[in-house]
Design an enzyme around this catalytic site. Structure first.
Site, short mmCIF file in Angstrom:
data_model
loop_
_atom_site.label_atom_id
_atom_site.label_comp_id
_atom_site.label_asym_id
_atom_site.label_seq_id
_atom_site.Cartn_x
_atom_site.Cartn_y
_atom_site.Cartn_z
N HIS A 5 0.83 -1.21 0.00
CA HIS A 5 0.00 0.00 0.00
C HIS A 5 0.86 1.26 0.00
O HIS A 5 1.92 1.31 0.65
CB HIS A 5 -0.89 0.01 1.24
CG HIS A 5 -2.08 -0.90 1.13
ND1 HIS A 5 -3.05 -0.76 0.17
CD2 HIS A 5 -2.46 -1.97 1.90
CE1 HIS A 5 -3.99 -1.68 0.33
NE2 HIS A 5 -3.65 -2.44 1.39
N CYS A 17 0.12 1.85 -5.82
CA CYS A 17 -0.91 2.68 -6.47
C CYS A 17 -0.43 4.12 -6.63
O CYS A 17 0.37 4.62 -5.84
CB CYS A 17 -2.20 2.65 -5.66
SG CYS A 17 -2.93 1.02 -5.49
N ARG A 55 -0.68 2.63 -11.57
CA ARG A 55 0.38 1.98 -10.81
C ARG A 55 1.71 2.70 -11.02
O ARG A 55 1.99 3.25 -12.11
CB ARG A 55 0.53 0.52 -11.25
CG ARG A 55 -0.69 -0.34 -10.99
CD ARG A 55 -0.97 -0.51 -9.50
NE ARG A 55 -2.12 -1.37 -9.27
CZ ARG A 55 -3.35 -0.92 -9.10
NH1 ARG A 55 -3.59 0.40 -9.16
NH2 ARG A 55 -4.34 -1.75 -8.88
#
Length: 397
Positions: free
Chosen positions: A296, A365, A374
């Site tokens: 993340h 991300c 991405r």
């Protein structure tokens, strides 16, 4: 000087005796008054009576009589005149019952039966200006004294409300449908705003707190197991930790687990290895291949939040149970669609590598707080160091 003066009747046109009924010999005198008959005094002027039962006196005797002494102890009571009617001011004619120290509450004018008369229905106190002023002071005054406010439900006259009036006031106090609807919409907006604020707080703060705690616990557990010889290199189950990632430039230390599942790996603050299905990549110890990792960028520990700050030559270290693998950053792809899986090929496209080798790929991300695109960072292995030789230079402060 002496001079002759004419008679009084020549000066005033009539004899002084005629104004009081005429002289005794008026009938014998000549002139314009001749033949006028003198009237008796009692017929010309009414008699004045001071008190009942006292004899009457003619007016000229009353006027010429000396004034009697006034007794200060006897109150003076004016007598009404029958010809002119009652006086204009009631204060000069109404009888009052004196109180202990002058006029007081209830000391109003007497009624026909001798008792104090009640105040009139219009609220005006009978008796004169002085009594009205005193009564106003007793009621609170025009300016001073707080008057009791009538209840909001009672009319101005103080009488109780009728059923019709009570229903009208109840309907007037009842909010209209538009007001009720606006209140409901406002409450929905407020509730929605509060829920959104709580959700943002949970995502941006609480998930990080919990993920950091879980990742730290997994890192310490791995190190303890390696020290005790409880884990052996090999094939790992999904969600099982097997290595530790170090990025010294970003001060990142995070455990690496098998798989890229959000619930089992990424949401716990760990870095996931592409080791399942069509996106399966090589392990660090393989002679050739691409070691692909995901994590993340925001929330849930956000270990890859600042990988966009990495520059060419920065070091990335993968620590396993037996060895340290040192990589150096070679290139970066700022934006690419999530469907571009070629970045995980053994020789990744767009990385600048042209032949097989031992590579590492970091994916996350972008932009921040979204998952639309991405961000890709590639590195090439430059050192493989056994743990028995100690930490590599990149991890020595």
């Amino acid at each position: 000087m002496t001079a002759l003066r004419p008679e009084r009747e020549d000066l005033y046109g009539e004899s002084p005796y005629e104004s009081y009924g005429g002289a005794p010999d008026a009938g014998r005198r000549g002139g314009r008054h001749a033949g006028r008959r003198a009237d008796p005094p009692t017929a010309a002027m009414p008699a004045i009576t001071d008190r009942p039962g006292t004899p009457t006196r003619p007016l000229h005797e009353e006027m010429t009589a000396p004034m009697a002494a006034v007794d200060p102890s006897v109150p003076h009571v004016p007598r009404p005149s029958a010809a002119h009617g009652p006086p204009a001011d009631d204060e000069t004619m109404a009888l009052r019952i004196p109180g202990p120290s002058g006029p007081g509450p209830g000391n109003g004018p007497l009624g026909p039966s001798g008792a104090p008369s009640a105040p009139s229905a219009t609220g005006v106190t009978p008796g004169g200006r002085a009594e009205r002023r005193k009564a106003a002071k007793r009621r609170g005054g025009r300016r001073g004294g707080a008057r009791e406010a009538a209840p909001a439900s009672a009319p101005a006259s103080g009488r109780p409300l009728s059923r019709v009036e009570a229903r009208r006031q109840a309907r007037a106090r009842k909010p209209s449908p538009s007001v009720i609807a606006s209140r409901a919409i406002g409450e929905v907006f407020i509730t929605t705003g509060v829920l959104m604020l709580l959700f943002v707080t949970y995502q941006l703060w609480w998930t990080n707190v919990r993920a950091h705690a879980q990742a730290g616990s997994e890192t310490h557990q791995l190190q303890d197991d390696w020290a005790n010889g409880k884990r052996n290199p090999g094939v790992f189950a999904p969600g099982q930790g097997f290595a530790i990632l170090h990025i010294p430039r970003l001060d990142v230390v995070a455990p690496i687990a098998e798989g890229v599942s959000n619930k089992a790996v990424l949401d716990k603050g760990m870095v996931g290895h592409y080791g399942e299905g069509a996106l399966k990549t090589a392990m660090p110890g393989a002679r050739t291949g691409n070691f692909g990792l995901a994590a993340h960028r925001n929330t849930h520990g956000e270990p890859f939040r600042y990988i966009n700050r990495l520059q060419s030559g920065d070091e990335v270290v993968v620590e396993t149970q037996d060895e340290y693998f040192v990589y150096k950053v070679a290139s970066m792809l700022p934006v690419t669609p999530p469907s571009n899986t070629s970045v995980l090929d053994p020789v990744p496209k767009g990385s600048g590598f042209t032949k097989p080798g031992r590579y590492i790929t970091l994916t996350t991300c972008t932009p921040e707080f979204t998952s639309k695109y991405r961000l890709i960072v590639w590195g090439k292995m430059v050192e493989e160091r056994p743990r028995s030789k100690g930490k590599p230079d990149a991890l020595i402060e």
